[in-house]
Design an enzyme around this catalytic site. Sequence first.
Site, mmCIF file in Angstrom:
data_model
loop_
_atom_site.group_PDB
_atom_site.id
_atom_site.type_symbol
_atom_site.label_atom_id
_atom_site.label_comp_id
_atom_site.label_asym_id
_atom_site.label_seq_id
_atom_site.Cartn_x
_atom_site.Cartn_y
_atom_site.Cartn_z
ATOM 1 N N TYR A 215 -3.502 -2.247 -8.938
ATOM 2 C CA TYR A 215 -4.242 -1.375 -8.002
ATOM 3 C C TYR A 215 -5.738 -1.599 -8.233
ATOM 4 O O TYR A 215 -6.190 -1.575 -9.381
ATOM 5 C CB TYR A 215 -3.896 0.093 -8.281
ATOM 6 N N GLU B 227 -9.708 -0.058 -0.639
ATOM 7 C CA GLU B 227 -8.604 0.191 -1.572
ATOM 8 C C GLU B 227 -7.538 -0.864 -1.357
ATOM 9 O O GLU B 227 -7.020 -1.003 -0.249
ATOM 10 C CB GLU B 227 -8.020 1.589 -1.339
#
Length: 413
Positions: A118, A206
């Site tokens: 991530y 993101e």
Amino acid sequence: MNLHEYQGKQILESFGVSIQRGYVANTPDEALECSRKLFNETGTKIYVIKAQIHAGGRGKGGGVKIAKSFDEVKEISSEIIGMNLITPQTSKEGKLVRKVLVAEDVYYDGDSDKKEFYISVLLNRSTSKNMIVYSTEGGVDIEAVAEKTPELIFNEEIDPAQGILPFQSRKIAFNLGLKGSAFKNMSKFVTNLYMAFEKSDASLFEINPVLKSSDDKIIAVDSKVTIDENALYRHKDYESMRDLNEENPVEVQARDSGLNYVDLDGNVGCMVNGAGLAMATMDLIKLAGGEPANFLDVGGTADSERVEKAFRLILQDPKVKAILVNIFGGIVRCDRVAEGIVSAYKNLNNINIPIIVRLQGTNADKAKEIIDNSGLNFLSASGFDEAAKKVQSAISWQKGILFLFLAPFWHFF
Ligand code: GDP
Ligand code: MN
């Protein structure tokens, strides 16, 4: 302005960030075309069909599926296009899928293990720095990781004046446990990702997951991007990326009318001129026990046309139980605004909730007279306090009616 995954990936690619290749399609036939093109370019025989909506968690909701042949590409995309996709990030009603991204499969087996990470870049307002948030636990459940094992989420602050320094991108690659060419590729990925964030005037990039493929490539598999609207004038090429289908229709309408409107969850609509007074008015509503249903700045020229447009916007929200008009007549005269309010009210002829009007400034007395003598359902107020009390009694009066209505049935609850 939020972007679709495929648009975010276009921006990433333009800054040299490696992405999972793909093409966007509006129909199953176009999707088939896309997969043929991908086959010719990359030789891939497995395709990922991904619903394009402005919400994450699509995998969980059935919006991301693998196709192992051209026939399956057509079959799966005809299921996904037109479906109503419900994910943990959409409302209960879900979102209509109008487009799919047909992407190459990047989860092929090979010499080393695949791994999902991530990585996001955002602004940390409390330190006035940009921040790269990253974790070894990428994939679909980063929220659960943040809640249960926050120690597995790292962050690196970047001084916006210096930009990302080489030791920082290496530190991130190191903390993600990478070695050799995967380490080098990650360090380059992070540097370019930060450049993309900075140069596109984004407030968020993101990427979840960032994949380390079995041949040690580092690839953006997903993208969630928000561009700062105030900087759009510097990015004419991004303006066309706006997808009005994905935006709140009342906010779109407000923008077209030149009104600054933000939809909120409360029960008291507000119509105010000036952002500062609008913020203060929202506080006033809260103090009076209500919740603002919107932020609305009608701007300096609160003429009857704008006032009417503003009323129309507010009244589209069924949660609104009262409206507070709080306008300061500095450039505009209050009596003109009052006339505007009265004529808008008459034109709309379906207003059945109380409207509290506070007009202060030039010709405020005349304005109050116009409001009080209009014979319409207005409650005029001069001071902030008086306005708050009237809002309070307007909403509690309605609560009272509800109570009187429900009281005879109380034993059923
Ligand atoms: P989200 O659910 O909206 O976050 O959508 P993502 O783009 O993140 O996709 C969800 C999941 O689909 C990812 O976490 C991957 O596990 C999986 N996925 C995405 N691309 C591929 C692919 O090329 N091959 C395989 N096997 N799985 C993929
Ligand atoms: Mn994702």
